[in-house]
Design an enzyme around this catalytic site. Sequence first.
Site, PDB file in Angstrom:
ATOM      1  N   HIS A  25       0.963  -1.225  -0.065  1.00 43.11           N
ATOM      2  CA  HIS A  25      -0.051  -0.073   0.097  1.00 43.11           C
ATOM      3  C   HIS A  25       0.898   1.310  -0.013  1.00 43.11           C
ATOM      4  CE1 HIS A  25      -3.630  -2.294   0.376  1.00 43.11           C
ATOM      5  NE2 HIS A  25      -3.213  -2.750   1.730  1.00 43.11           N
TER       6      HIS A  25
HETATM    7  N1  Q9C Z   1     -12.039  -3.261   7.836  1.00 40.52           N
HETATM    8  C1  Q9C Z   1      -2.250  -5.141   4.538  1.00 40.52           C
HETATM    9  O1  Q9C Z   1      -2.736  -6.133   4.538  1.00 40.52           O
HETATM   10  N2  Q9C Z   1      -7.869  -1.157   7.500  1.00 40.52           N
HETATM   11  N3  Q9C Z   1      -2.829  -3.801   4.929  1.00 40.52           N
HETATM   12  C2  Q9C Z   1      -8.928  -1.910   6.632  1.00 40.52           C
HETATM   13  C3  Q9C Z   1     -11.233  -2.215   6.929  1.00 40.52           C
HETATM   14  C4  Q9C Z   1      -6.448  -1.268   6.779  1.00 40.52           C
HETATM   15  C5  Q9C Z   1      -4.291  -3.776   5.255  1.00 40.52           C
HETATM   16  C6  Q9C Z   1     -10.089  -1.780   7.417  1.00 40.52           C
HETATM   17  C7  Q9C Z   1      -6.032  -2.821   6.270  1.00 40.52           C
HETATM   18  C8  Q9C Z   1      -4.842  -2.679   5.799  1.00 40.52           C
HETATM   19  C9  Q9C Z   1      -0.891  -5.022   4.313  1.00 40.52           C
HETATM   20 ZN    ZN Z   2      -3.887  -7.037   3.070  1.00 39.79          ZN
END
Ligand code: Q9C
Ligand code: ZN
EC number: 3.5.1.48
Length: 668
Positions: free
Chosen positions: A135
């Site tokens: 990300h």
């Molecule tokens: N329930 C990786 O898996 N929060 N990042 C989302 C939705 C952020 C994930 C909330 C999730 C980031 C590398």
């Molecule tokens: Zn992820």
Amino acid sequence: MGTALVYHEDMTATRLLWDDPECEIECPERLTAALDALRQHGLEERCQRLSACEASEEELGLVHSPEYIALVQKTQTLDEEELHALSKQYDAVYFHPDTYHCARLAAGAALQLVDAVLTGAVQNGLALVRPPGHHSQRAAANGFCVFNNVAIAAKYAKQKYGLQRILIVDWDVHHGQGIQYIFNDDPSVLYFSWHRYEHGSFWPFLPESDADAVGQGQGRGFTVNLPWNQVGMGNADYLAAFLHVLLPLAFEFDPELVLVSAGFDSAIGDPEGQMQATPECFAHLTRLLQVLAGGQICAVLEGGYHLESLAQSVCMMVQTLLGDPTPPLLGLMVPCQSALESIQSVRTAQTPHWTSLQQNVAPVLSPSTQSPEGRSLPLLGESPTCAVAEDSLSHLLDRLCLHPPSPVCTAVASTVPGAALALPPGVLHKEGSVLREETEAWARLHKSRFQDEDLAALGKTLCLLDGILDGQIRSAIATTSAPATAATLDVLIQRCLAHRAQRLLCVALGQLDRPLDLADDGRILWLNIRGQEAAIWSMFHFSTPQPQTTGGFLSLILGLVLPLAYGFQPDMVLMALGPTHGLQNAQAALLTAMLRSPVGGRILAVVEEESILQLERTLAQALHGETPPSLGPFSMASPVEIQALTFLKAQLKARWKLLQVAAPPPQP
Ligand code: Q9C
Ligand code: ZN
């Protein structure tokens, strides 16, 4: 050639220092759980261990701005309040005084892995890292990611090794928008991501995560987004995505290196993904990628927040990278309606950019090709939430079969002098035979079809079959005289059924007649690849023309043979190369290599003696797990080939749901 495992304990140092329910799942135990499981299953010690070193500022600068790097560097000396304040400037990010060190180790680990693979020290590998990377953007942290490990690795491989085509497969359940932005207009990096999307209502809520984002400028067609619009996607949905979207494009792209953004939040039990794919699925996804880029795969951990599911999935991937056979995939192999809609939308968006997709004529949906009982969709895809009860999940994860490597892998019995001289190391000769009386009894059943001089070969072939059926050997190659090939196949089929084989997949190449009393009770799937025309006798017996183009050959394997093989779930594969089989070595290698996955490697190849000198080594290498050579330049399937495949698929897809590439129209 070996599998690298890159790690450093220091990467467990960064952790969330304050209360934040969104970020607390990205915890140090993610790494320790994965590593403990690898140790427990004896997988860690089978890898080449590499201790991660920090990436240099220059290497970070391949992707990130100097100002951003300096900003992250400064977090080392901030107090908790300042760290918290800075974190809030980004979406779903936390900083810790050790974040900078960990993030530099994470990026450095990815680069060491690229070095190890591209210098030939190892064939493939996994970097177990945190923080994750996909990300993160040129000047922004995002979604737990600080530096974009995989993007930096791709830039590095281009710069240091002069690579011109790199495939990034992002199977994390979130969209790696950071990677997409970095390579948006770059045709040398093909970026594929599937992700939970729910029509834009899932994080990171971006319109550019949808299927119609295909890249810009020179990079058009080199961004491939497959948005999942429902939770609960399972093994069949992931397989369909690989067979009908990723792999056709990947073969046409012909990468020199595959980087995997290996997030396991797309596995069952994960609180973020809410998907249903079991850890075994990642063994199969890995094996399918191993036919690309000469097997050069660098996987880098991204997400994965259910510790046990994460650990098991990591084990499955490493076991497959090491070359062990893939465990069977459980469950109904039926993609859900929503998955098919997503697959259709990405294929439509990408069709202008890829010849391999232009080969497909519009789906023919006459009423006669519809399943008589109507569509029976798996429950998985239909329910809006698919949370698995915690106890049933741990039961499922308990059953996971992590098996030790079997001692004997591939055996060869040759009857042609000189054929077996050039076998790769690790492939054994087996000169055993079943009892003479037994061989004669089988031959008598098939009266005039065997000559006396065929009996020795038949006895050896039956012995190899028995070895596979009772697990003594994984796969084997046997030779027959050309006139006895069809009869040998008949005997083998009957003997399989007499043993405990429930389902047998026969792939017969060349002019081999259909066995005389071939059971049509669903135990034998008979596919003959021969001549010019498609023919279909039943949902289990059919023949398809021999493709002359690389595009036609790949469509046959990815679009027909593998969907059938995965849907049928056979105990073993009988491959017969009869007279006029017409396969080039590279084609035989690819077909064999790809047939291994759905049967855990249990293949008996029967080759008529005219071809054995040319094919034995190729087949032995493929059965033994070596990456098949390239098919050569991509050429589009001919109209005749397209027509034949389209006809067969239209007829067969009522029974074999993995053949579908598009959602059927709503029932009236
Ligand atoms: N329930 C990786 O898996 N929060 N990042 C989302 C939705 C952020 C994930 C909330 C999730 C980031 C590398
Ligand atoms: Zn992820």
